[in-house]
Motif scaffolding. Structure first.
Motif, short mmCIF file in Angstrom:
data_model
loop_
_atom_site.label_atom_id
_atom_site.label_comp_id
_atom_site.label_asym_id
_atom_site.label_seq_id
_atom_site.Cartn_x
_atom_site.Cartn_y
_atom_site.Cartn_z
N LEU A 150 0.84 -1.20 0.00
CA LEU A 150 0.00 0.00 0.00
C LEU A 150 0.87 1.25 0.00
N PHE A 151 1.87 1.26 0.86
CA PHE A 151 2.76 2.42 0.93
C PHE A 151 3.43 2.66 -0.42
N LEU A 152 3.99 1.61 -1.02
CA LEU A 152 4.73 1.77 -2.27
C LEU A 152 3.83 2.19 -3.42
N SER A 153 2.55 1.77 -3.39
CA SER A 153 1.64 2.19 -4.46
C SER A 153 1.43 3.70 -4.41
N TYR A 154 1.38 4.25 -3.22
CA TYR A 154 1.25 5.71 -3.09
C TYR A 154 2.59 6.40 -3.33
N TRP A 155 3.67 5.80 -2.87
CA TRP A 155 4.99 6.40 -3.05
C TRP A 155 5.32 6.56 -4.53
N ASN A 156 4.99 5.57 -5.32
CA ASN A 156 5.33 5.61 -6.75
C ASN A 156 4.57 6.70 -7.50
N ASP A 157 3.39 7.06 -7.01
CA ASP A 157 2.59 8.10 -7.67
C ASP A 157 2.78 9.48 -7.04
N ALA A 158 3.36 9.52 -5.84
CA ALA A 158 3.56 10.80 -5.16
C ALA A 158 4.71 11.57 -5.79
N VAL A 159 4.81 12.87 -5.47
CA VAL A 159 5.82 13.72 -6.10
C VAL A 159 6.60 14.50 -5.04
N ASP A 160 7.72 15.02 -5.49
CA ASP A 160 8.55 15.89 -4.65
C ASP A 160 7.73 17.12 -4.25
N PRO A 161 7.67 17.44 -2.96
CA PRO A 161 6.87 18.60 -2.54
C PRO A 161 7.36 19.93 -3.09
N PHE A 162 8.59 19.98 -3.58
CA PHE A 162 9.15 21.24 -4.08
C PHE A 162 9.34 21.22 -5.59
N GLU A 163 8.69 20.27 -6.25
CA GLU A 163 8.73 20.22 -7.70
C GLU A 163 8.00 21.44 -8.26
N PRO A 164 8.58 22.17 -9.21
CA PRO A 164 7.99 23.43 -9.68
C PRO A 164 6.54 23.34 -10.13
N ARG A 165 6.20 22.32 -10.92
CA ARG A 165 4.83 22.23 -11.44
C ARG A 165 4.01 21.18 -10.70
N ARG A 166 4.38 20.94 -9.44
CA ARG A 166 3.65 19.99 -8.63
C ARG A 166 2.17 20.36 -8.56
N GLY A 167 1.30 19.36 -8.73
CA GLY A 167 -0.13 19.57 -8.53
C GLY A 167 -0.90 19.96 -9.77
N VAL A 168 -0.24 20.24 -10.90
CA VAL A 168 -0.95 20.65 -12.10
C VAL A 168 -1.03 19.47 -13.07
N THR A 169 -2.21 19.17 -13.57
CA THR A 169 -2.38 18.08 -14.52
C THR A 169 -2.43 18.64 -15.93
N THR A 170 -2.32 17.74 -16.90
CA THR A 170 -2.35 18.17 -18.30
C THR A 170 -3.77 18.57 -18.73
N ASP A 171 -4.78 18.30 -17.89
CA ASP A 171 -6.16 18.61 -18.25
C ASP A 171 -6.59 19.99 -17.78
N GLY A 172 -5.69 20.73 -17.14
CA GLY A 172 -6.03 22.07 -16.69
C GLY A 172 -6.65 22.13 -15.31
N ILE A 173 -6.71 21.00 -14.61
CA ILE A 173 -7.16 21.00 -13.23
C ILE A 173 -6.01 20.50 -12.37
N THR A 174 -6.03 20.85 -11.10
CA THR A 174 -4.95 20.42 -10.23
C THR A 174 -5.10 18.96 -9.85
#
Length: 234
Positions: A150-174
């Motif tokens: 369970l942890f690794l499934s979330y870890w693999n999809d999670a991102v660096d908290p200081f990534e410049p474009r963190r939280g923005v999707t290609t669909d125009g929603i966060t």
């Protein structure tokens, strides 16, 4: 890790043994008893955590009890909801710990609080919706392995908290908005969505209103339908 009971803790469900491998599960009712038990862990290899409600760090990061673990070479991995980054103290604390070698990632939502020690013990809440109820410590290899997956499934999809474009999707929603929609179409209540996202009820309603206006939906059901038509949810 000692299998002796901390003062005031409830008895393990199974019989104890001097060999911790014979101890399958411990139940510690109440926040204080669960906290006492947590202090008895002495990890030597790793600590992995899904932290659903990380409290802003108001103390000096250099006083963190995790620093001695890093100095001993213990791997620290933490995932928390991206909403926690709205607290500057949390951002500062995360950045400080990452500079020392801790690994931190964020994700739009988490299902529950979970901490895994050395790949041998998994700690989770008795009630995933209320950590004040207490904690369950699992030592079963099967349960610990499920917790790691369970942890690794979330870890693999999670991102660096200081990534410049963190939280923005290609669909125009966060990413947070996308997760809101995913939970919406699965029938989650506002209270459940708020807990998973780590935000207030007011924020949940604000997200719903924003997306509803964006797609021209007058209600939650219509919002889910229109989001699906746009490919925002499966």
């Amino acid at each position: 890790m000692s299998t002796s009971r901390p003062p005031g803790s409830s008895s393990p469900t199974t019989a104890t043994s001097s060999n911790k491998r014979h101890l399958t599960i411990e139940v510690h009712r109440g926040r204080d008893r669960a906290y006492q038990r947590m202090q008895h862990f002495q990890p030597t290899r790793s600590v992995w955590g899904l932290l659903t409600d990380p409290e802003p760090s108001t103390h000096d990061p250099s006083d963190s009890p995790d620093i001695p673990l890093l100095e001993r070479g213990v791997e620290l991995r933490s995932i928390f909801p991206e909403s926690a980054l709205r607290h500057q103290s949390t951002r500062d604390y995360s950045e400080y710990m990452m500079a020392l070698g801790a690994k931190v990632r964020v994700t739009p939502s988490l299902p529950m609080k979970l901490i895994i020690f050395d790949g041998e013990s998994a700690v989770m809440g008795i009630d995933p919706d209320d950590t004040a109820v207490g904690a369950v410590v699992h030592h079963s290899q099967a349960v610990v392995r499920l917790a790691e997956e369970l942890f690794l499934s979330y870890w693999n999809d999670a991102v660096d908290p200081f990534e410049p474009r963190r939280g923005v999707t290609t669909d125009g929603i966060t990413a947070q908005e996308a997760e809101f929609l995913r939970l919406l179409v699965r029938g989650a209540t506002d209270e459940q969505v708020a807990r998973r996202l780590g935000v207030s009820m007011r924020t949940v309603r604000r997200i719903a209103a924003k997306l509803g206006e964006q797609v021209g939906a007058s209600g939650r059901f219509e919002l889910g339908v229109r989001a699906a038509q746009r490919g925002w949810v499966d």
